[in-house]
Design a protein around this motif. Structure first.
Motif, short mmCIF file in Angstrom:
data_model
loop_
_atom_site.label_atom_id
_atom_site.label_comp_id
_atom_site.label_asym_id
_atom_site.label_seq_id
_atom_site.Cartn_x
_atom_site.Cartn_y
_atom_site.Cartn_z
N CYS A 35 -2.14 2.58 4.52
CA CYS A 35 -3.40 2.70 5.25
C CYS A 35 -3.97 1.34 5.64
O CYS A 35 -5.12 1.22 6.03
CB CYS A 35 -4.41 3.52 4.44
SG CYS A 35 -4.98 2.67 2.99
N CYS A 87 -7.44 5.59 2.09
CA CYS A 87 -7.20 4.79 0.86
C CYS A 87 -7.33 5.65 -0.40
O CYS A 87 -8.25 6.44 -0.53
CB CYS A 87 -8.21 3.65 0.83
SG CYS A 87 -8.24 2.75 -0.73
N ILE A 88 -6.39 5.49 -1.31
CA ILE A 88 -6.45 6.25 -2.57
C ILE A 88 -6.94 5.37 -3.73
O ILE A 88 -6.88 5.75 -4.89
CB ILE A 88 -5.08 6.86 -2.92
CG1 ILE A 88 -4.01 5.77 -2.98
CG2 ILE A 88 -4.70 7.96 -1.93
CD1 ILE A 88 -2.73 6.21 -3.64
N CYS A 115 -5.82 2.63 -5.21
CA CYS A 115 -4.87 2.31 -6.27
C CYS A 115 -5.02 0.87 -6.73
O CYS A 115 -4.64 0.51 -7.84
CB CYS A 115 -3.45 2.53 -5.77
SG CYS A 115 -2.93 1.30 -4.57
N GLY A 116 -5.62 0.02 -5.87
CA GLY A 116 -5.84 -1.36 -6.28
C GLY A 116 -4.67 -2.30 -6.04
O GLY A 116 -4.78 -3.51 -6.30
N CYS A 164 -3.41 -3.58 -3.30
CA CYS A 164 -3.66 -4.63 -2.32
C CYS A 164 -4.44 -5.78 -2.95
O CYS A 164 -4.16 -6.95 -2.71
CB CYS A 164 -4.38 -4.07 -1.11
SG CYS A 164 -5.83 -3.10 -1.53
N ILE A 208 -8.49 -2.04 6.19
CA ILE A 208 -8.14 -0.86 5.40
C ILE A 208 -8.79 0.37 6.01
O ILE A 208 -9.98 0.36 6.33
CB ILE A 208 -8.61 -1.02 3.94
CG1 ILE A 208 -7.89 -2.19 3.28
CG2 ILE A 208 -8.38 0.27 3.14
CD1 ILE A 208 -8.37 -2.51 1.88
N CYS A 242 0.83 -1.21 0.00
CA CYS A 242 0.00 0.00 0.00
C CYS A 242 0.87 1.26 0.00
O CYS A 242 1.67 1.47 0.90
CB CYS A 242 -0.91 -0.01 1.22
SG CYS A 242 -1.90 1.49 1.33
S1 SF4 Z 1 -6.32 0.25 -2.68
FE1 SF4 Z 1 -4.22 1.00 -2.58
S2 SF4 Z 1 -4.37 2.69 -1.12
FE2 SF4 Z 1 -6.22 1.50 -0.85
S3 SF4 Z 1 -5.75 0.06 0.75
FE3 SF4 Z 1 -5.29 -1.02 -1.15
S4 SF4 Z 1 -3.13 -0.62 -1.47
FE4 SF4 Z 1 -3.79 0.87 0.06
#
Ligand code: SF4
Ligand SMILES: Cc1cc2nc3c(=O)[nH]c(=O)nc-3n(C[C@H](O)[C@H](O)[C@H](O)COP(=O)(O)O)c2cc1C
Ligand code: SF4
Ligand code: FES
Lengths: 526, 161
Positions: free
Chosen positions: A492, A508-509, A511-512, A514, A503, A488
């Motif tokens: 977060c 959370c931004i 980003c995908g 995870c 999470i 991440c």
């Molecule tokens: S989507 Fe990206 S920012 Fe959000 S929890 Fe998963 S890794 Fe972190």
């Protein structure tokens, strides 16, 4: 030179060969004296426009003749006056299959009555609805039926030249048409002195170049004339002043493919199929989330339910049906509650959609109606020719509002803004593109208003489709491998080794990362 | 990125093209077929070729640009050796065509409509190609790849490298 006797002779020679081939291939059977395709998918279908598709070899004019091809043309040249032909068309009440449903016979009559040194027939093979391929299948599978239909139209109105305007995206259709035109000329059923009479009719192919608006009749004519394909202001009917300002009849591929059969079997027979106001059949491209997608030709008046469930086998992957979209970017979404609606021009218009050219896209519970409206608006923005301000600018503003809503920034007033824009766009636009561009929005606003409201008020997407409104979430399948936390970028994700991770959604931004790294698929969007 | 076109190096093709114009100049509405022929021959519409058309057919260059920019099929940059057309029609869209396109853009490092600098690949967004039953569909050159999954894309593209 071709004559009726010679045509009969070719037919008598070719028919046994065709029967032999079909017997070996074993994919057809005989029903009511007609050769039809075998299988449950075809049982409920009545194929007129598609009668020869997948049955005859499209490269073979002899196989077309074996199934009565060119017999209607041959007969009428000797037994009917052009006026008789026009009257038969009026009596059959065949309505245009390109979308608007205008009676072909009435159009022919206008062009027939108008005196001119030169007249034209155009076959509209631009098939622009994204998600539909009825015309393509006819052009590729049975090109001669279109040529014969055009020649009949030419004889009726007194035209000696036809054009087929084909989408450039259909290279195989172009190849088949070229071959078919060549063959037809060699056999004397096209070209000079057809069947030895003084009727001559030639056909030239013209290729489109990727502009949806060129499917509109007058834009198509501009395009054939070598100009930008922008619709004309309709001071004159195209039946009086069309291509190069000469009387022109423009008909759709499927419309034309119906014509030879009408003259073989008679207008009365044709009117016996379908409904009173919409006789005959219609071909649909049944696609999307349906189990058995493909081309379906059914009598007008068949219900959506029969098409989607009885023929298409219902929705795939065990999901629930939600809606059917008909008419492409000019049409609307019909909710599952209205699936008993009969499919004909009037009934579909009454419930806020249109028949259109035959696209039928089935959607399930995971399809977001707001996003579908956005998809079609994006299409209209791309394809607007730019001539009318309400269409050019209005569709853009409408798309912005839809993007705002699917992006999670929608405001309460946006719905009213869209409703008012819809009226402006449809009343202030010159051609059908602009006039119908708001339909996908107005129909979904009508039947799925709660979905818009959920996006705006609760910032959720009930169908689970709109990315911006979804949250990444770690389920109890988490094995605590810590991979997600390490991937991440904004740190977060918290959790100890071998324990379920969590999470922090506010940080959370999206980003995908995870989701991508999780080895057990415990990260989901919800 | 600039793509240069050398009339000298393409002398034979240019000559053939001149013959085509000559043979068709009397056909009414000839500009579209001429542009289509040029695009077929050269892969795109190079500026010197458009000037040639303008002089030969006596059509103002501005009108030619007007027509050429109106239709999405005409391009002013060359296509790559392999053309990847991604269907963005309705049937493909509801089956995830957007994600497929995003993955192709990621793998090739170019945007939809672009060509890779080594002229190997182009991405062309298209509308329904009539294979909706196989949605989502991508056409690479003349091969149809249907029922695509995002995971498969890299492997498929690698086969054309
Ligand atoms: S989507 Fe990206 S920012 Fe959000 S929890 Fe998963 S890794 Fe972190
Ligand atoms: C924006 C727009 C796009 C159209 N696209 C097509 C098309 O792709 N194919 C078609 O046959 N008709 C299309 N039409 C309808 C034509 O204008 C015309 O009504 C039709 O070709 C007439 O033939 P028909 O009476 O046999 O249907 C379109 C209309 C509009 C306004
Ligand atoms: S309504 Fe739209 S597409 Fe039609 S003529 Fe006007 S601007 Fe062009
Ligand atoms: S929508 Fe993609 S092939 Fe038809």
């Amino acid at each position: 030179m071709m004559s009726q006797e010679k045509l009969r002779e070719i037919k008598e020679n070719a028919r046994p060969l065709l029967d032999e081939r079909l017997k070996v291939e074993d994919k057809t059977e005989v029903r009511d004296g007609n050769i039809v395709l075998k299988g449950d998918y075809y049982k409920k279908q009545v194929r007129i426009a598609l009668r020869n598709c997948e049955i005859i070899l499209p490269e073979s004019i002899e196989e077309y003749i074996a199934l009565d091809g060119y017999s209607a043309l041959g007969k009428m040249l000797f037994e009917m006056t052009p006026e008789d032909v026009v009257n038969t068309m009026i009596e059959s009440n065949l309505r245009g299959r390109g979308g608007a449903g205008f009676p072909a016979g009435r159009k022919w009559l206008e062009a027939f009555k108008y005196d001119a040194d030169q007249k034209y027939i155009i076959c509209n093979a631009d098939e622009g609805d994204p998600g539909a391929y009825m015309d393509r299948s006819i052009l590729e599978g049975d090109p001669h039926s279109v040529l014969e239909g055009m020649a009949i139209a030419g004889y009726a109105i007194g035209a000696n030249q036809g054009f087929i305007y084909v989408r450039a995206e259909y290279p195989l259709a172009v190849k088949r048409l070229q071959a078919a035109i060549k063959q037809a000329k060699e056999y004397g059923v096209l070209g000079n002195n057809i069947f030895g009479t003084d009727f001559s009719f030639d056909i030239e192919l013209r290729l489109g170049a990727g502009a949806f608006v060129c499917g509109e009749g007058t834009a198509l004519m501009e395009s054939i004339e070598g100009k930008r394909g922008m619709p004309r202001v309709k001071i004159h009917r195209t039946a009086h002043r069309g291509l190069w300002q000469k009387p022109t009849v423009i008909n759709n591929v499927e419309t034309l493919a119906n014509i030879p059969v009408i003259f073989q079997r008679g207008a009365k027979w044709f009117r016996g199929i379908g409904t009173e106001k919409s006789p005959g059949t219609k071909v649909f491209a049944l696609v999307g989330k349906v189990k058995e997608s493909g081309l379906v030709e059914v009598p007008m008046g068949t219900s959506l339910r029969e098409i989607v469930f009885d023929i298409g086998g219902g929705v795939a992957d065990g999901k629930a049906a939600k809606a059917v979209q008909t008419g492409g970017p000019s049409g609307g979404c019909i909710p599952v509650e209205l699936f008993d609606t009969p499919v004909d021009f009037e009934s579909l218009a009454k419930i806020g959609s249109i028949m259109g050219s035959g696209g039928m896209v089935v959607m399930d519970e995971t399809d977001c109606m707001v996003d579908i409206a956005r998809f079609f608006l994006e299409f209209s923005v791309d394809e607007s020719c730019g001539k009318c301000v309400p269409c050019r600018e209005g569709t853009k503003r409408m798309l912005e509002l839809l993007e705002k809503i699917t992006g999670g920034n929608g405001e309460e007033e946006d719905i009213a803004r869209m409703e008012s824009l819809a009226v402006t766009i449809s009343t202030g636009s010159l051609c059908g593109l602009g006039q119908t561009a708001p339909n996908p929005v107005t129909s979904t606003l009508h039947y799925f208003r709660d979905e818009y409201e959920a996006h705006i008020r609760d910032k959720t997407c009930p169908a689970g489709h709109c990315q911006a409104l979804l949250e990444y979430y770690i389920t109890e399948d988490c094995i605590g491998c810590t991979k997600c936390a390490r991937s991440c970028p904004v740190s977060c994700i918290s959790g100890k080794v071998k324990e379920r991770h969590v999470i922090d959604t506010d940080a959370c931004i999206k980003c995908g990362n995870c989701m991508e790294v999780c080895p057990v698929g415990a990260v989901i969007l919800r | 990125m600039e793509f240069k076109f050398d009339m000298e190096k393409n002398k034979d093709k240019v000559e053939e093209f001149r013959v085509f114009i000559d043979e068709n100049r009397d056909r009414p509405g000839v500009l579209m077929p001429v542009l289509q022929e040029a695009q077929g021959k050269f892969g795109f519409l190079p500026e010197p070729v458009l000037e040639l058309i303008s002089q030969d057919l006596r059509i103002p260059l501005a009108d030619i640009y007007g027509v050429a920019t109106f239709y999405s099929q005409f391009t002013f940059i060359p296509k790559g050796e392999h053309n990847i057309s991604v269907c963005l029609g309705t049937a493909c869209y509801v089956k995830g065509a957007e994600k497929v396109l995003a993955e192709i853009e990621k793998v090739l490092g170019i945007k939809s409509g672009g060509t890779t600098p080594d002229l190997k690949f182009s991405i062309t967004p298209t509308r329904c190609i009539g294979a909706c039953g196989l949605a989502p569909v991508v056409n690479i050159d003349d091969d149809i790849h249907g029922k695509l999954k995002v995971e498969d894309i890299k492997g498929i593209i690698d086969k054309y490298r």
